[in-house]
Design a protein around this motif. Sequence first.
Motif, PDB file in Angstrom:
ATOM      1  N   VAL A  59       1.717  16.582 -13.582  1.00 45.48           N
ATOM      2  CA  VAL A  59       0.926  17.818 -13.512  1.00 45.48           C
ATOM      3  C   VAL A  59       1.814  19.034 -13.284  1.00 45.48           C
ATOM      4  N   ALA A  60       2.792  18.914 -12.394  1.00 45.82           N
ATOM      5  CA  ALA A  60       3.558  20.081 -11.959  1.00 45.82           C
ATOM      6  C   ALA A  60       4.504  20.598 -13.036  1.00 45.82           C
ATOM      7  N   ILE A  61       5.187  19.709 -13.736  1.00 48.83           N
ATOM      8  CA  ILE A  61       6.178  20.174 -14.719  1.00 48.83           C
ATOM      9  C   ILE A  61       5.517  20.935 -15.873  1.00 48.83           C
ATOM     10  N   PRO A  62       4.455  20.421 -16.508  1.00 53.98           N
ATOM     11  CA  PRO A  62       3.794  21.247 -17.532  1.00 53.98           C
ATOM     12  C   PRO A  62       3.245  22.565 -16.978  1.00 53.98           C
ATOM     13  N   LEU A  63       2.718  22.554 -15.757  1.00 53.95           N
ATOM     14  CA  LEU A  63       2.224  23.794 -15.158  1.00 53.95           C
ATOM     15  C   LEU A  63       3.354  24.791 -14.960  1.00 53.95           C
ATOM     16  N   GLY A  64       4.501  24.316 -14.464  1.00 53.93           N
ATOM     17  CA  GLY A  64       5.642  25.206 -14.249  1.00 53.93           C
ATOM     18  C   GLY A  64       6.183  25.780 -15.541  1.00 53.93           C
ATOM     19  N   VAL A  65       6.264  24.941 -16.584  1.00 53.12           N
ATOM     20  CA  VAL A  65       6.739  25.420 -17.885  1.00 53.12           C
ATOM     21  C   VAL A  65       5.766  26.448 -18.456  1.00 53.12           C
ATOM     22  N   LEU A  66       4.472  26.180 -18.335  1.00 51.57           N
ATOM     23  CA  LEU A  66       3.461  27.113 -18.839  1.00 51.57           C
ATOM     24  C   LEU A  66       3.509  28.442 -18.088  1.00 51.57           C
ATOM     25  N   ALA A  76       2.684  21.692  -5.905  1.00 51.41           N
ATOM     26  CA  ALA A  76       3.030  23.074  -5.570  1.00 51.41           C
ATOM     27  C   ALA A  76       4.548  23.274  -5.544  1.00 51.41           C
ATOM     28  N   LEU A  77       5.266  22.335  -4.922  1.00 50.10           N
ATOM     29  CA  LEU A  77       6.720  22.447  -4.795  1.00 50.10           C
ATOM     30  C   LEU A  77       7.413  22.344  -6.151  1.00 50.10           C
ATOM     31  N   ILE A  78       7.068  21.319  -6.922  1.00 49.12           N
ATOM     32  CA  ILE A  78       7.744  21.083  -8.198  1.00 49.12           C
ATOM     33  C   ILE A  78       7.368  22.149  -9.227  1.00 49.12           C
ATOM     34  N   ALA A  79       6.105  22.570  -9.254  1.00 51.21           N
ATOM     35  CA  ALA A  79       5.682  23.600 -10.209  1.00 51.21           C
ATOM     36  C   ALA A  79       6.409  24.912  -9.951  1.00 51.21           C
ATOM     37  N   ARG A  80       6.563  25.255  -8.696  1.00 52.96           N
ATOM     38  CA  ARG A  80       7.251  26.507  -8.359  1.00 52.96           C
ATOM     39  C   ARG A  80       8.722  26.459  -8.786  1.00 52.96           C
ATOM     40  N   MET A  81       9.391  25.342  -8.518  1.00 55.70           N
ATOM     41  CA  MET A  81      10.794  25.205  -8.899  1.00 55.70           C
ATOM     42  C   MET A  81      10.952  25.145 -10.415  1.00 55.70           C
ATOM     43  N   THR A  82      10.028  24.437 -11.092  1.00 58.97           N
ATOM     44  CA  THR A  82      10.081  24.353 -12.558  1.00 58.97           C
ATOM     45  C   THR A  82       9.926  25.734 -13.177  1.00 58.97           C
ATOM     46  N   ARG A  83       9.002  26.503 -12.673  1.00 61.61           N
ATOM     47  CA  ARG A  83       8.789  27.865 -13.194  1.00 61.61           C
ATOM     48  C   ARG A  83      10.053  28.700 -13.046  1.00 61.61           C
ATOM     49  N   ALA A  84      10.657  28.668 -11.848  1.00 61.78           N
ATOM     50  CA  ALA A  84      11.847  29.485 -11.601  1.00 61.78           C
ATOM     51  C   ALA A  84      13.016  29.044 -12.491  1.00 61.78           C
ATOM     52  N   PRO A 122       0.808  -1.227   0.000  1.00 65.10           N
ATOM     53  CA  PRO A 122       0.000   0.000   0.000  1.00 65.10           C
ATOM     54  C   PRO A 122       0.837   1.271   0.000  1.00 65.10           C
ATOM     55  N   THR A 123       1.903   1.295   0.805  1.00 65.62           N
ATOM     56  CA  THR A 123       2.748   2.490   0.872  1.00 65.62           C
ATOM     57  C   THR A 123       3.474   2.723  -0.441  1.00 65.62           C
ATOM     58  N   LEU A 124       4.017   1.664  -1.036  1.00 67.45           N
ATOM     59  CA  LEU A 124       4.725   1.797  -2.311  1.00 67.45           C
ATOM     60  C   LEU A 124       3.774   2.245  -3.414  1.00 67.45           C
ATOM     61  N   SER A 125       2.577   1.691  -3.439  1.00 71.55           N
ATOM     62  CA  SER A 125       1.587   2.089  -4.445  1.00 71.55           C
ATOM     63  C   SER A 125       1.211   3.549  -4.290  1.00 71.55           C
ATOM     64  N   LEU A 126       0.981   3.977  -3.051  1.00 75.25           N
ATOM     65  CA  LEU A 126       0.610   5.367  -2.793  1.00 75.25           C
ATOM     66  C   LEU A 126       1.742   6.319  -3.162  1.00 75.25           C
ATOM     67  N   ALA A 127       2.978   5.955  -2.828  1.00 72.76           N
ATOM     68  CA  ALA A 127       4.121   6.817  -3.130  1.00 72.76           C
ATOM     69  C   ALA A 127       4.331   6.960  -4.638  1.00 72.76           C
ATOM     70  N   ILE A 128       4.263   5.835  -5.364  1.00 72.09           N
ATOM     71  CA  ILE A 128       4.474   5.883  -6.814  1.00 72.09           C
ATOM     72  C   ILE A 128       3.365   6.685  -7.491  1.00 72.09           C
ATOM     73  N   ALA A 129       2.113   6.424  -7.107  1.00 73.25           N
ATOM     74  CA  ALA A 129       0.993   7.163  -7.698  1.00 73.25           C
ATOM     75  C   ALA A 129       1.098   8.651  -7.403  1.00 73.25           C
ATOM     76  N   THR A 130       1.504   8.991  -6.186  1.00 70.23           N
ATOM     77  CA  THR A 130       1.640  10.396  -5.801  1.00 70.23           C
ATOM     78  C   THR A 130       2.679  11.108  -6.649  1.00 70.23           C
ATOM     79  N   MET A 131       3.859  10.498  -6.790  1.00 70.33           N
ATOM     80  CA  MET A 131       4.921  11.149  -7.545  1.00 70.33           C
ATOM     81  C   MET A 131       4.596  11.214  -9.042  1.00 70.33           C
ATOM     82  N   LEU A 132       3.915  10.190  -9.569  1.00 69.90           N
ATOM     83  CA  LEU A 132       3.512  10.236 -10.976  1.00 69.90           C
ATOM     84  C   LEU A 132       2.548  11.391 -11.233  1.00 69.90           C
TER      85      LEU A 132
END
Length: 313
Positions: free
Chosen positions: A112-119, A194-202, A97-107
């Motif tokens: 979502v975050a990288i395209p948002l940050g680039v945009l 939120a974290l990855i999008a902000r860093m990607t944008r910068a 359960p923990t591995l499934s939740l972690a992988i799904a979360t990071m995917l």
Amino acid sequence: MLGYILRRLLATIPVLGIVAVLVFLMLRLTPGDPAAVIAGDNATTAQIEAIRAKLGLDQPIITQFGIWAGNLLHGNLGESFFFKKSIGELILGRIEPTLSLAIATMLIAVCVAIPLGVLAAYKHGSWIDRIVMGFSVLGFSVPVFVIGYLLIYVFAITLGWLPVQGYQPISGGFGGFIQRLILPAVTLSVIYIALIARMTRASVLEVLSEDYIRTARAKGQVERKILFRHALKNAAVPIVTVVGIGIALLIGGVVVTESVFAIPGLGRLTVDAVLARDYPTIQAVILLFSVVYVAINLGIDLAYCLFDPRIKY
């Protein structure tokens, strides 16, 4: 590079040793007696002392640490005080359960975050940029459990689209597995988006001002190709770094999220072990998280040279 990997792996040994000592001392120097918890409220002093002697808690702390460290070096994680099972069996039973939740979360977070940050970087100063940055601030500000209860109320209780709580193993059917994983994964991914999008944008915003970007535009290349092939690739090192930092936050987020959604994973096991003062289980889980964190950071360090060939080890 092989020498670098060996040095990093050898450096993890004292790190894990310090973690083990600190966790061992913190658990035993804080108030609370696991023997009293196991014995129950109606137990006598003699019964509690008998349980302490059986568990070895009546011995000096140095002796207890020596016994535990010796068992650990032989691959024996010990037996749980509270669950009365081998800790290895407990971890193997809770890791899916923990591995499934972690992988799904990071995917979800990365997709979502990288395209948002680039945009947001491409539309710098526009309303799109302001919305992405506003979401980043909101994602950092709202606690994980608040987001979890809000999503449960909207999508599980009000709309009835998804189950409220629980977990279904993938062996029980992929549909039910995904259905019960969506809400906790989305809940936990908000802070990482939120974290990855902000860093990607910068990072992308800084790269967009470079000369080779202007050269690519002068050659008439498509803007999408410029953004994702030239800008994003050259801005990838800090983005990958912040993804690695997110793994540390993921450990704490998993504990809260699994408790909110009643997922029987390692986070829930940690909470139950802490409440029961189950020393061996807590130590084993924390050491496991530490090993995973060190291994992932080593992998991220090695990945730098894939994004920037100038980096040599």
